[in-house]
Design a protein around this motif. Structure first.
Motif, PDB file in Angstrom:
ATOM      1  N   GLN A 173      74.612  57.461  43.854  1.00  0.00           N
ATOM      2  CA  GLN A 173      73.566  56.478  43.556  1.00  0.00           C
ATOM      3  C   GLN A 173      74.024  55.073  43.860  1.00  0.00           C
ATOM      4  OE1 GLN A 173      70.362  57.466  42.737  1.00  0.00           O
ATOM      5  NE2 GLN A 173      70.030  55.322  43.329  1.00  0.00           N
ATOM      6  N   HIS A 174      75.293  54.788  43.597  1.00  0.00           N
ATOM      7  CA  HIS A 174      75.834  53.465  43.937  1.00  0.00           C
ATOM      8  C   HIS A 174      75.749  53.231  45.437  1.00  0.00           C
ATOM      9  CE1 HIS A 174      78.495  49.968  44.079  1.00  0.00           C
ATOM     10  NE2 HIS A 174      79.161  50.591  45.034  1.00  0.00           N
ATOM     11  N   VAL A 175      76.115  54.242  46.226  1.00  0.00           N
ATOM     12  CA  VAL A 175      76.053  54.119  47.687  1.00  0.00           C
ATOM     13  C   VAL A 175      74.608  53.928  48.143  1.00  0.00           C
ATOM     14  CG1 VAL A 175      76.476  55.298  49.876  1.00  0.00           C
ATOM     15  CG2 VAL A 175      78.165  55.443  48.040  1.00  0.00           C
ATOM     16  N   ILE A 176      73.699  54.705  47.571  1.00  0.00           N
ATOM     17  CA  ILE A 176      72.281  54.602  47.931  1.00  0.00           C
ATOM     18  C   ILE A 176      71.747  53.207  47.630  1.00  0.00           C
ATOM     19  CG2 ILE A 176      69.966  55.420  47.322  1.00  0.00           C
ATOM     20  CD1 ILE A 176      71.317  58.200  46.818  1.00  0.00           C
ATOM     21  N   ASP A 177      72.067  52.698  46.455  1.00  0.00           N
ATOM     22  CA  ASP A 177      71.571  51.375  46.059  1.00  0.00           C
ATOM     23  C   ASP A 177      72.107  50.288  46.976  1.00  0.00           C
ATOM     24  OD1 ASP A 177      70.223  52.586  43.992  1.00  0.00           O
ATOM     25  OD2 ASP A 177      71.704  52.063  42.449  1.00  0.00           O
ATOM     26  N   GLU A 178      73.409  50.354  47.282  1.00  0.00           N
ATOM     27  CA  GLU A 178      73.987  49.339  48.167  1.00  0.00           C
ATOM     28  C   GLU A 178      73.409  49.469  49.575  1.00  0.00           C
ATOM     29  OE1 GLU A 178      78.305  47.502  49.516  1.00  0.00           O
ATOM     30  OE2 GLU A 178      78.184  49.632  48.975  1.00  0.00           O
ATOM     31  N   PHE A 179      73.252  50.680  50.051  1.00  0.00           N
ATOM     32  CA  PHE A 179      72.700  50.921  51.380  1.00  0.00           C
ATOM     33  C   PHE A 179      71.325  50.277  51.509  1.00  0.00           C
ATOM     34  CE2 PHE A 179      70.459  53.272  54.630  1.00  0.00           C
ATOM     35  CZ  PHE A 179      71.417  53.620  55.565  1.00  0.00           C
ATOM     36  N   ARG A 180      70.468  50.494  50.532  1.00  0.00           N
ATOM     37  CA  ARG A 180      69.111  49.948  50.592  1.00  0.00           C
ATOM     38  C   ARG A 180      69.095  48.441  50.400  1.00  0.00           C
ATOM     39  NH1 ARG A 180      66.393  54.957  47.166  1.00  0.00           N
ATOM     40  NH2 ARG A 180      65.943  56.284  49.003  1.00  0.00           N
ATOM     41  N   ALA A 181      69.957  47.944  49.535  1.00  0.00           N
ATOM     42  CA  ALA A 181      69.980  46.500  49.291  1.00  0.00           C
ATOM     43  C   ALA A 181      70.509  45.731  50.490  1.00  0.00           C
ATOM     44  CB  ALA A 181      70.828  46.198  48.057  1.00  0.00           C
ATOM     45  N   ARG A 182      71.427  46.341  51.245  1.00  0.00           N
ATOM     46  CA  ARG A 182      72.079  45.646  52.358  1.00  0.00           C
ATOM     47  C   ARG A 182      71.694  46.225  53.716  1.00  0.00           C
ATOM     48  NH1 ARG A 182      78.164  45.494  51.876  1.00  0.00           N
ATOM     49  NH2 ARG A 182      77.918  43.718  53.286  1.00  0.00           N
TER      50      ARG A 182
END
Length: 281
Positions: free
Chosen positions: A7-16
């Motif tokens: 989930q951390h990777v998903i959130d960062e991926f979408r934010a950046r």
């Protein structure tokens, strides 16, 4: 990967918009959303991918060499219709599990580029699956999270910059031969740039020109820039298409393309983004 890390990777991926830090920094990662084989619920997983010429991308169900296929693989076998987020675009795709000689050739290509895939295969008795994700196109491309047409253009430009930067790094770090996957990466970039500029020439520039006739000379200059970039793309394609190409011959072509392309992208952003931001999506 543990769910909280995922989930951390998903959130960062979408934010950046596809840019990641930590162990995935500088890697080719996409978000793959499948339908749970038992639950029917949507599940999103970060997955490494390989370019494959433009019409599709390839993912490998390695699960780090574990004895069992990853859950996302079981899901897409049950329901091949999936959603892909590549950092710029979100699109529907049809998953196809490759078999026989095609699977072997693609996996060998991946191993040549990154021996870690062979290490995963050596750890398990299962044949690690290779899956092609073919885009299902309908209507204009969906630029993920774009807040305006100008924001969408900038996102596409930044995606091009990122891929070109990855290729420059890969070529600089390449051994004596270019390698099959790196060749595919270069050719995929060339095709993507050609399609992007063809779309601008056919749709974006006429749209802007019809509303801002005073920009006729500016738009014509941008078309001329497209022609210069097309010539550089043709040179790059010719260079990488030669068997056993020396990366030292490819890198100067990529550097020339990078310089010309960056000037063009900045020119478009300066001239077009203010106009596009003023238009409603």
């Amino acid at each position: 990967m543990p769910n909280d890390f995922n989930q951390h990777v998903i959130d960062e991926f979408r934010a950046r918009r596809g840019r990641l830090s930590g162990p995935f920094e500088g890697g080719r990662i996409l978000l793959l959303t499948t339908t749970g084989a038992r639950s029917g619920a949507a599940h999103t997983t970060p997955v490494g991918y390989l370019p494959d010429g433009g019409e599709r991308v390839l993912v490998i169900a390695s699960a780090g060499g574990s004895p069992s296929h990853p859950d996302w693989f079981h899901n897409l076998v049950a329901t091949p219709r999936v959603t892909v987020e590549d950092g710029v675009f979100t699109y529907e795709a049809e998953a196809e599990v490759l078999t026989g000689a095609e699977r072997a050739a693609v996996f060998a290509r991946a191993v040549e580029r990154d021996p870690g895939w062979a290490e995963y295969q050596a750890k398990t008795s299962r044949v690690i699956p290779v899956v092609a994700l073919g885009a299902i196109t309908s209507g204009p491309p969906n630029v993920t999270g774009a807040t305006s047409w100008g924001d969408a253009l900038k996102a596409v430009h930044d995606g091009i910059r990122r891929e070109l930067g990855l290729i420059r790094k890969e070529i600089a770090e390449s051994g004596p031969g270019l390698g099959a996957q790196l060749r595919v990466n270069c050719l995929t970039l060339c095709k993507g740039l050609h399609n992007h500029h063809a779309g601008e020439d056919a749709a974006l520039f006429p749209f802007i020109g019809s509303r801002h006739p005073e920009l006729g000379a500016v738009l014509e200059l941008m078309r001329e820039e497209h022609e210069r970039i097309a010539a550089l793309l043709a040179r790059l394609q010719e260079t990488v298409s030669v068997d056993d190409t020396d990366p030292r011959l490819v890198l100067p072509e990529v550097e020339r393309l990078t310089g010309e392309l960056e000037r063009h992208l900045l020119h478009e952003e300066e001239q077009l983004i203010p106009l596009l931001d003023a238009a409603a999506m």
